[in-house]
Write an enzyme that holds these catalytic residues in place. Structure first.
Site, PDB file in Angstrom:
ATOM      1  N   HIS A 108       1.109   4.758  -6.258  1.00 13.92           N
ATOM      2  CA  HIS A 108      -0.045   4.381  -5.442  1.00 13.92           C
ATOM      3  C   HIS A 108      -1.324   4.494  -6.267  1.00 13.92           C
ATOM      4  O   HIS A 108      -1.395   5.250  -7.243  1.00 13.92           O
ATOM      5  CB  HIS A 108      -0.146   5.292  -4.227  1.00 13.92           C
ATOM      6  N   GLU A 122      -4.214   5.924  -5.665  1.00 13.69           N
ATOM      7  CA  GLU A 122      -4.814   7.253  -5.734  1.00 13.69           C
ATOM      8  C   GLU A 122      -4.056   8.157  -6.705  1.00 13.69           C
ATOM      9  O   GLU A 122      -4.678   8.880  -7.503  1.00 13.69           O
ATOM     10  CB  GLU A 122      -4.847   7.908  -4.351  1.00 13.69           C
ATOM     11  N   CYS A 127      -2.623   7.511   1.928  1.00 16.58           N
ATOM     12  CA  CYS A 127      -1.428   7.870   2.702  1.00 16.58           C
ATOM     13  C   CYS A 127      -1.200   9.381   2.611  1.00 16.58           C
ATOM     14  O   CYS A 127      -1.821  10.063   1.786  1.00 16.58           O
ATOM     15  CB  CYS A 127      -0.210   7.114   2.160  1.00 16.58           C
ATOM     16  N   CYS A 187      -0.383  10.703  -0.962  1.00 22.31           N
ATOM     17  CA  CYS A 187      -1.551  10.791  -1.841  1.00 22.31           C
ATOM     18  C   CYS A 187      -2.473  11.924  -1.417  1.00 22.31           C
ATOM     19  O   CYS A 187      -3.002  12.651  -2.262  1.00 22.31           O
ATOM     20  CB  CYS A 187      -2.293   9.460  -1.858  1.00 22.31           C
TER      21      CYS A 187
END
Length: 155
Positions: free
Chosen positions: A53, A55, A83, A86
């Protein structure tokens, strides 16, 4: 422009560039002491790694830049609401300041919201859909795992 909006604009630019390359619409930056120390985009599709992801990739880049697994005092600016994975990673490295430009409500019509995961994780573990259990394993004659780590860390 306000610095927070400048950093969010950078995250959105990263997300747009990622879309242009066939990726998902997520970008993030990590800022410490007024400087961007990490950038990341969602690379799930290009790497096949479901944890890639934006992040997390920005946090990894910041940790490399700062040569530290601890990022206290840093902030994350993300194109979309982080999410739970993260968010947990950011907490674990000491980040306590997070801003995002697009919410889960914004993402819902596009199938990009993680609101259902947040709701599931808010339930007690025993009530969640995921099977989660503690199964101790005793090893006769072997130093317990965490004790071994502590002993090696003390050197």
């Amino acid at each position: 422009m306000d610095p927070e909006k400048t950093y969010l604009a950078e995250a959105i630019t990263l997300a747009r560039n990622n879309i242009a390359k066939g990726g998902r619409p997520f970008g993030a930056v990590v800022v410490k002491d007024g400087e961007i120390v990490g950038r990341g985009v969602n690379e799930m599709l290009s790497t096949g790694d479901p944890t890639s992801h934006a992040e997390l990739n920005a946090v990894r880049a910041a940790a490399r830049t700062l040569a530290s697994p601890r990022l206290e005092g840093a902030a994350v600016y993300a194109s979309g609401q982080p999410c739970p994975m993260c968010l947990a990673a950011m907490r674990m490295v000491g980040i306590t300041d997070i801003a995002y430009a697009h919410s889960n409500a914004d993402a819902e019509p596009f199938g990009l919201s993680t609101a259902a995961i947040y709701a599931e994780l808010a339930r007690p573990i025993a009530e969640q859909a995921m099977r989660f259990r503690h199964v101790p394993v005793e090893e006769d004659g072997v130093t317990p795992l965490y004790t071994e780590w502590q002993q090696r860390a003390k050197g």
